[in-house]
Design a protein around this motif. Sequence first.
Motif, short mmCIF file in Angstrom:
data_model
loop_
_atom_site.label_atom_id
_atom_site.label_comp_id
_atom_site.label_asym_id
_atom_site.label_seq_id
_atom_site.Cartn_x
_atom_site.Cartn_y
_atom_site.Cartn_z
N ALA A 105 0.72 -1.35 -0.07
CA ALA A 105 -0.17 -0.04 -0.26
C ALA A 105 0.80 1.45 0.09
O ALA A 105 0.52 2.11 0.90
N VAL A 106 1.97 1.02 -0.71
CA VAL A 106 3.02 2.43 -0.40
C VAL A 106 2.91 3.51 -2.02
O VAL A 106 2.00 2.38 -3.75
N PRO A 107 1.76 4.17 -2.01
CA PRO A 107 0.74 4.86 -2.77
C PRO A 107 1.89 5.31 -4.05
O PRO A 107 1.78 5.13 -5.41
N HIS A 108 2.80 5.80 -4.08
CA HIS A 108 3.89 6.29 -4.78
C HIS A 108 5.60 5.31 -5.05
O HIS A 108 6.17 5.87 -4.16
N VAL A 109 5.23 5.11 -6.28
CA VAL A 109 7.13 4.28 -6.52
C VAL A 109 7.95 4.62 -7.52
O VAL A 109 6.78 5.06 -8.83
N ALA A 110 9.36 5.31 -7.67
CA ALA A 110 10.07 5.06 -8.60
C ALA A 110 11.44 4.53 -8.45
O ALA A 110 11.86 4.20 -7.68
N LEU A 111 11.39 4.11 -10.00
CA LEU A 111 13.02 3.67 -10.26
C LEU A 111 14.10 3.85 -10.71
O LEU A 111 13.57 4.52 -11.47
N ARG A 112 14.98 4.17 -10.20
CA ARG A 112 16.18 4.39 -11.42
C ARG A 112 17.80 3.76 -10.64
O ARG A 112 17.58 3.30 -10.35
N LEU A 139 24.76 7.58 1.13
CA LEU A 139 23.47 7.46 2.52
C LEU A 139 23.93 5.59 2.73
O LEU A 139 24.04 5.11 2.10
N ARG A 140 24.29 5.63 4.08
CA ARG A 140 24.60 4.72 5.19
C ARG A 140 23.71 4.26 4.84
O ARG A 140 23.58 2.30 4.91
N GLN A 141 22.33 3.92 5.30
CA GLN A 141 21.21 3.37 5.36
C GLN A 141 19.85 4.38 5.07
O GLN A 141 19.91 5.29 4.32
N PRO A 142 18.60 3.73 4.37
CA PRO A 142 17.67 4.61 3.32
C PRO A 142 16.90 5.25 4.77
O PRO A 142 17.62 5.71 5.76
N TYR A 143 16.92 6.50 3.89
CA TYR A 143 16.32 7.73 4.12
C TYR A 143 14.92 7.97 4.25
O TYR A 143 14.35 7.50 3.36
N CYS A 144 14.64 8.29 5.58
CA CYS A 144 13.23 8.18 5.52
C CYS A 144 12.56 9.31 5.80
O CYS A 144 13.23 9.85 7.56
N GLY A 145 11.52 10.46 5.42
CA GLY A 145 11.36 11.81 6.12
C GLY A 145 10.76 12.63 5.30
O GLY A 145 10.23 12.03 4.22
N ALA A 146 10.78 13.45 5.23
CA ALA A 146 10.01 14.44 4.61
C ALA A 146 11.19 15.06 2.99
O ALA A 146 12.12 14.43 3.06
N ALA A 147 9.38 15.13 2.01
CA ALA A 147 10.14 14.94 0.26
C ALA A 147 10.74 16.17 0.30
O ALA A 147 9.99 17.52 -0.01
N GLN A 148 11.79 15.94 0.03
CA GLN A 148 12.91 17.59 -0.43
C GLN A 148 13.32 17.45 -1.71
O GLN A 148 13.42 18.88 -1.83
N PRO A 161 4.27 17.03 -6.23
CA PRO A 161 3.64 18.50 -5.53
C PRO A 161 3.09 17.57 -4.38
O PRO A 161 2.98 18.64 -2.90
N LEU A 162 1.85 16.60 -4.22
CA LEU A 162 1.16 16.31 -3.05
C LEU A 162 2.26 15.33 -2.18
O LEU A 162 1.77 15.20 -0.80
N LEU A 163 3.74 14.90 -2.53
CA LEU A 163 4.18 14.31 -2.04
C LEU A 163 5.00 14.67 -0.56
O LEU A 163 5.02 16.23 -0.17
N ARG A 164 4.16 14.21 0.76
CA ARG A 164 4.74 14.78 1.63
C ARG A 164 6.44 14.09 2.62
O ARG A 164 6.94 14.80 3.69
N SER A 165 5.84 12.60 2.54
CA SER A 165 7.16 11.80 2.65
C SER A 165 8.15 11.01 1.87
O SER A 165 7.02 10.28 0.74
N GLU A 186 1.88 11.32 0.65
CA GLU A 186 0.72 12.04 1.08
C GLU A 186 0.84 12.27 2.78
O GLU A 186 0.22 13.14 2.30
N ASP A 187 1.09 11.06 3.11
CA ASP A 187 0.73 10.98 4.66
C ASP A 187 2.41 11.64 5.08
O ASP A 187 3.59 11.05 4.79
N PRO A 188 2.49 12.82 5.56
CA PRO A 188 3.36 12.67 6.37
C PRO A 188 4.37 12.40 7.39
O PRO A 188 5.58 12.17 7.52
N GLN A 189 3.61 11.23 8.35
CA GLN A 189 3.93 10.38 9.13
C GLN A 189 3.78 9.18 8.47
O GLN A 189 4.72 8.03 8.98
N ARG A 190 4.33 8.45 7.19
CA ARG A 190 4.24 7.50 6.60
C ARG A 190 5.46 6.83 7.13
O ARG A 190 5.77 5.99 6.64
#
Length: 216
Positions: A105-112, A139-148, A161-165, A186-190
């Motif tokens: 149930a991850v709303p948005h996924v991108a692979l590069r 990155l020594r481990q996955p980054y989890c936080g605000a979409a910046q 523009p809708l992503l928060r985390s 879109e959930d800042p706490q996801r």
Amino acid sequence: MNANDIIAFFKQHPEFFDEHPEILNQLIVPHPVNGQAISLTERQLLTLREKLAQVQGKLAELVSFGEENDVIAEKVHRLTLSLLQAESFEAVNFAVYNHLQEDFAVPHVALRIWNSILKRPVPEFIEVSEELRFYAADLRQPYCGAAQNQEILAWFGEAAPLLRSVSLIPLRRDAQIFGMLALGSEDPQRFFPEMGTMYVERIGDLVGAAVLKQIG
């Protein structure tokens, strides 16, 4: 005789109440909630019940965490099987997007993917900036936080523009980073800085290994 003397006496004579059990029912203390006078025995029972309730609460919390981990582990298992059965990069790509979006149930996924000899005319192989490669390598481990990061956000197209985390998972070939899996919500706490990343890292390892198998 002051309170300290009384405390010292009972510490020195723990057998006192065993020898004089009738005293327990004669001693009156206030109820911890309503202040009503109750016997010392009743007060001890209340204290024991409170401690038991706390223990039961902790146990229920641990059981809940265990059940949640079991559910996640089962989802990772299903993703693993799909990646093992994939016989092409396209099949790997489909498994990644399908399981993360539908099962997790991850709303948005991108692979590069970068640093690959083989190329595909698909978004996953669009060139990324040198700055982003350095960022991923740090990155020594996955980054989890605000979409910046604006370059990474652009991977999500109209949803950016809708992503928060976000969770940004570097894909590794030994010590070298050759790509990134990005999850957005879109959930800042996801995805938040204090969250555990064990399963996220495992998913990154699985996806990285499956991609490498197809692109070399």
